[in-house]
Write an enzyme that holds these catalytic residues in place. Sequence first.
Site, PDB file in Angstrom:
ATOM      1  N   HIS A   1      22.450  27.178 -28.670  1.00  0.00           N
ATOM      2  CA  HIS A   1      22.479  26.985 -30.126  1.00  0.00           C
ATOM      3  C   HIS A   1      21.198  25.954 -29.994  1.00  0.00           C
ATOM      4  O   HIS A   1      21.013  25.430 -29.379  1.00  0.00           O
ATOM      5  CB  HIS A   1      23.479  26.233 -30.955  1.00  0.00           C
ATOM      6  CG  HIS A   1      24.402  24.937 -30.321  1.00  0.00           C
ATOM      7  ND1 HIS A   1      24.473  25.145 -28.540  1.00  0.00           N
ATOM      8  CD2 HIS A   1      23.649  23.723 -30.374  1.00  0.00           C
ATOM      9  CE1 HIS A   1      25.426  23.414 -28.281  1.00  0.00           C
ATOM     10  NE2 HIS A   1      24.106  23.286 -29.673  1.00  0.00           N
ATOM     11  N   MET A   2      20.410  26.810 -31.336  1.00  0.00           N
ATOM     12  CA  MET A   2      18.827  26.215 -31.544  1.00  0.00           C
ATOM     13  C   MET A   2      19.477  24.946 -32.845  1.00  0.00           C
ATOM     14  O   MET A   2      19.683  26.014 -33.873  1.00  0.00           O
ATOM     15  CB  MET A   2      18.038  26.677 -31.934  1.00  0.00           C
ATOM     16  CG  MET A   2      16.865  26.198 -32.522  1.00  0.00           C
ATOM     17  SD  MET A   2      15.246  27.636 -33.223  1.00  0.00           S
ATOM     18  CE  MET A   2      15.354  27.669 -31.585  1.00  0.00           C
ATOM     19  N   HIS A   3      18.756  23.645 -32.463  1.00  0.00           N
ATOM     20  CA  HIS A   3      18.979  22.775 -34.198  1.00  0.00           C
ATOM     21  C   HIS A   3      18.041  23.119 -35.278  1.00  0.00           C
ATOM     22  O   HIS A   3      16.978  22.722 -34.424  1.00  0.00           O
ATOM     23  CB  HIS A   3      19.419  21.234 -33.226  1.00  0.00           C
ATOM     24  CG  HIS A   3      20.933  21.141 -32.555  1.00  0.00           C
ATOM     25  ND1 HIS A   3      21.619  20.337 -33.507  1.00  0.00           N
ATOM     26  CD2 HIS A   3      20.697  21.871 -31.950  1.00  0.00           C
ATOM     27  CE1 HIS A   3      22.335  20.493 -32.124  1.00  0.00           C
ATOM     28  NE2 HIS A   3      22.288  20.778 -31.498  1.00  0.00           N
TER      29      HIS A   3
ATOM     30  N   ARG B   1      25.711  25.351 -41.505  1.00  0.00           N
ATOM     31  CA  ARG B   1      25.178  24.484 -41.530  1.00  0.00           C
ATOM     32  C   ARG B   1      25.704  23.034 -40.509  1.00  0.00           C
ATOM     33  O   ARG B   1      27.550  23.749 -39.901  1.00  0.00           O
ATOM     34  CB  ARG B   1      25.206  23.790 -42.590  1.00  0.00           C
ATOM     35  CG  ARG B   1      24.446  23.966 -43.597  1.00  0.00           C
ATOM     36  CD  ARG B   1      24.461  23.271 -44.744  1.00  0.00           C
ATOM     37  NE  ARG B   1      23.191  24.108 -45.448  1.00  0.00           N
ATOM     38  CZ  ARG B   1      22.147  24.710 -45.620  1.00  0.00           C
ATOM     39  NH1 ARG B   1      21.677  23.316 -45.056  1.00  0.00           N
ATOM     40  NH2 ARG B   1      21.885  25.216 -46.395  1.00  0.00           N
TER      41      ARG B   1
ATOM     42  N   GLU C   1      27.073  19.883 -25.925  1.00  0.00           N
ATOM     43  CA  GLU C   1      28.149  18.724 -25.888  1.00  0.00           C
ATOM     44  C   GLU C   1      29.155  20.442 -26.454  1.00  0.00           C
ATOM     45  O   GLU C   1      30.026  20.713 -26.453  1.00  0.00           O
ATOM     46  CB  GLU C   1      29.141  18.367 -27.577  1.00  0.00           C
ATOM     47  CG  GLU C   1      27.929  17.274 -27.188  1.00  0.00           C
ATOM     48  CD  GLU C   1      28.086  16.343 -28.274  1.00  0.00           C
ATOM     49  OE1 GLU C   1      28.451  16.744 -29.433  1.00  0.00           O
ATOM     50  OE2 GLU C   1      28.134  15.079 -28.925  1.00  0.00           O
TER      51      GLU C   1
ATOM     52  N   ASN D   1      19.776  22.004 -26.533  1.00  0.00           N
ATOM     53  CA  ASN D   1      19.917  21.178 -25.544  1.00  0.00           C
ATOM     54  C   ASN D   1      20.707  21.863 -24.479  1.00  0.00           C
ATOM     55  O   ASN D   1      21.373  22.549 -24.676  1.00  0.00           O
ATOM     56  CB  ASN D   1      21.473  20.026 -25.861  1.00  0.00           C
ATOM     57  CG  ASN D   1      20.478  18.935 -26.920  1.00  0.00           C
ATOM     58  OD1 ASN D   1      19.416  18.560 -27.474  1.00  0.00           O
ATOM     59  ND2 ASN D   1      21.109  18.341 -28.538  1.00  0.00           N
TER      60      ASN D   1
END
Length: 115
Positions: free
Chosen positions: A99-101, A28, A94, A86
């Site tokens: 990473h995949m959100h 999370r 950042e 991103n």
Amino acid sequence: MSTIFSKIIAKEIPADIVYEDDLVLAFRDIAPQAPTHILIIPKREIASANDVRADDEAALGRLFTVAAKIAAEDGIAEDGYRLIVNCNAHGGQEVFHLHMHLLGGRSLGPMLARK
Ligand code: AMP
């Protein structure tokens, strides 16, 4: 250069882990932008989408199958959700470990803020 996500993979710092296998880890987001906000990351430290290799395809495909599994488990699959990766400055990246959100649990509105 390693990021905080490497420490999460190594269990050196805590995270709310929701899924783990040989290729990926999901946990999370510490600053959730929606009721469901989970990050799914390859265990290999790929800095950004610019740095993917052909031999990452299994791990990158796994990001999608794990996203679908978690969305179903969190009860957001039918209403829908958004998957975001991103890349670099213009993408707003950042943390330089790809990473995949997975975002859902409310209507997320248009894909990009209108100016
Ligand atoms: P991005 O802007 O795509 O690089 O997103 C980085 C995300 O990582 C942000 O949504 C942060 O809230 C999240 N994040 C940073 N540190 C942690 C952490 N220790 N545990 C969970 N999520 C984190």
